[in-house]
Design a protein around this motif. Structure first.
Motif, short mmCIF file in Angstrom:
data_model
loop_
_atom_site.label_atom_id
_atom_site.label_comp_id
_atom_site.label_asym_id
_atom_site.label_seq_id
_atom_site.Cartn_x
_atom_site.Cartn_y
_atom_site.Cartn_z
N ILE A 15 52.41 -21.34 -52.77
CA ILE A 15 51.26 -21.44 -53.67
C ILE A 15 50.24 -20.38 -53.24
O ILE A 15 49.91 -20.27 -52.06
N SER A 16 49.79 -19.59 -54.18
CA SER A 16 48.75 -18.61 -53.86
C SER A 16 47.41 -19.24 -54.18
O SER A 16 47.31 -20.14 -55.02
N LYS A 17 46.37 -18.79 -53.48
CA LYS A 17 45.06 -19.41 -53.64
C LYS A 17 43.98 -18.35 -53.75
O LYS A 17 44.02 -17.35 -53.08
N GLY A 18 43.02 -18.66 -54.61
CA GLY A 18 41.85 -17.83 -54.75
C GLY A 18 40.65 -18.57 -54.17
O GLY A 18 40.81 -19.57 -53.47
N GLU A 19 39.47 -18.09 -54.47
CA GLU A 19 38.24 -18.73 -53.96
C GLU A 19 37.95 -20.00 -54.69
O GLU A 19 38.20 -20.18 -55.82
N VAL B 79 56.92 -16.76 -64.50
CA VAL B 79 56.06 -17.78 -65.10
C VAL B 79 54.99 -18.14 -64.09
O VAL B 79 55.29 -18.47 -62.94
N LEU B 80 53.74 -18.07 -64.51
CA LEU B 80 52.61 -18.43 -63.65
C LEU B 80 51.94 -19.68 -64.19
O LEU B 80 51.64 -19.77 -65.38
N ILE B 81 51.71 -20.63 -63.27
CA ILE B 81 50.87 -21.78 -63.60
C ILE B 81 49.58 -21.56 -62.82
O ILE B 81 49.56 -21.58 -61.59
N LYS C 170 37.16 -26.55 -52.11
CA LYS C 170 37.62 -27.41 -53.20
C LYS C 170 39.12 -27.19 -53.45
O LYS C 170 39.84 -28.13 -53.72
N THR C 171 39.55 -25.96 -53.31
CA THR C 171 40.97 -25.66 -53.53
C THR C 171 41.83 -26.36 -52.49
O THR C 171 42.84 -26.96 -52.80
N HIS D 252 49.20 -20.73 -58.83
CA HIS D 252 47.99 -20.16 -58.22
C HIS D 252 46.85 -21.16 -58.44
O HIS D 252 46.58 -21.57 -59.56
N LEU D 253 46.20 -21.53 -57.32
CA LEU D 253 45.07 -22.45 -57.37
C LEU D 253 43.81 -21.74 -56.95
O LEU D 253 43.82 -20.97 -55.99
#
Length: 146
Positions: free
Chosen positions: A142-146, A65-67, A3-4, A34-35
Motif C-alpha cells: 500500500i502506498s501512502k501520501g500525507e 488499476v489504482l484504488i 490519520k492515514t 494508495h491511502l
C-alpha cells in the motif's frame, strides 16, 4: 500517528496486500492501493496524479488499476489504465465502487478494499490471464501520501 496510519491496522493492511497478491495471481494486471489523509485536488485528478507517480501507466499491457482513498475526505476513486478500461463493461467501475461503499458505510474499510481488489482481479484475470512470462511489474504494498 497520522490519520492515514490510524485508518487501518497493520493486520488490516496485510490482509489488503494479501488480497492484491491473490487478485494478481492469475493475471498480468497490476493493482495498487494508495491511502492519504486528504487532497486539495479533485479526487479523480489526484488519483490520476498518483497513478502516474506510481508508474502505473507504464505497465506493458496498460492494465494497471489504482484504488485511491483520501481517508479524512471520505472519498475514493478507482481508475484503470487504457488496456483494462477498453475491455470492461462501461458500468464496471461503478458496480465495483458500489460493492466497496456497502462496506465503507458500515465502517468496514478493510473489507471494502479487499472486495474491490478481488472484483478488479476477476476482471483482470478474464481479460489479461496470467502467462508463464509474466512478471510482477509493480509493488503490492500500500502506498501512502500525507
Amino acid at each position: 500517528m497520522s490519520k492515514t496510519e490510524a485508518f487501518l491496522t497493520q493486520e488490516e493492511e496485510q490482509e489488503i496486500v494479501d488480497a492484491i497478491c491473490v487478485a494478481e495471481k492469475n493475471t498480468s494486471g497490476e493493482i495498487r492501493v494508495h491511502l492519504e489523509k486528504t487532497t486539495a485536488l479533485d479526487p479523480y485528478d489526484r488519483a490520476m496524479e498518483v497513478f502516474h507517480e506510481l508508474k502505473m501507466d507504464e505497465t506493458q499491457l496498460k492494465n494497471g488499476v489504482l484504488i485511491y482513498l483520501a481517508a479524512q475526505d471520505k472519498t475514493f476513486v478507482i481508475c484503470g489504465d487504457q488496456g483494462i478500461n477498453d475491455v470492461v463493461a462501461n458500468d464496471f467501475w461503478d458496480s465495483t465502487k458500489d460493492a466497496m461503499v456497502a462496506h465503507f458505510k458500515k465502517g468496514n474499510f478493510k473489507q471494502g478494499l479487499v472486495d474491490g481488489i478481488l472484483i478488479a482481479g476477476e476482471q483482470l484475470k478474464k481479460h489479461f490471464p496470467w502467462s508463464e512470462d509474466d512478471t510482477n511489474e509493480l509493488s503490492n504494498e500500500i502506498s501512502k501520501g500525507e
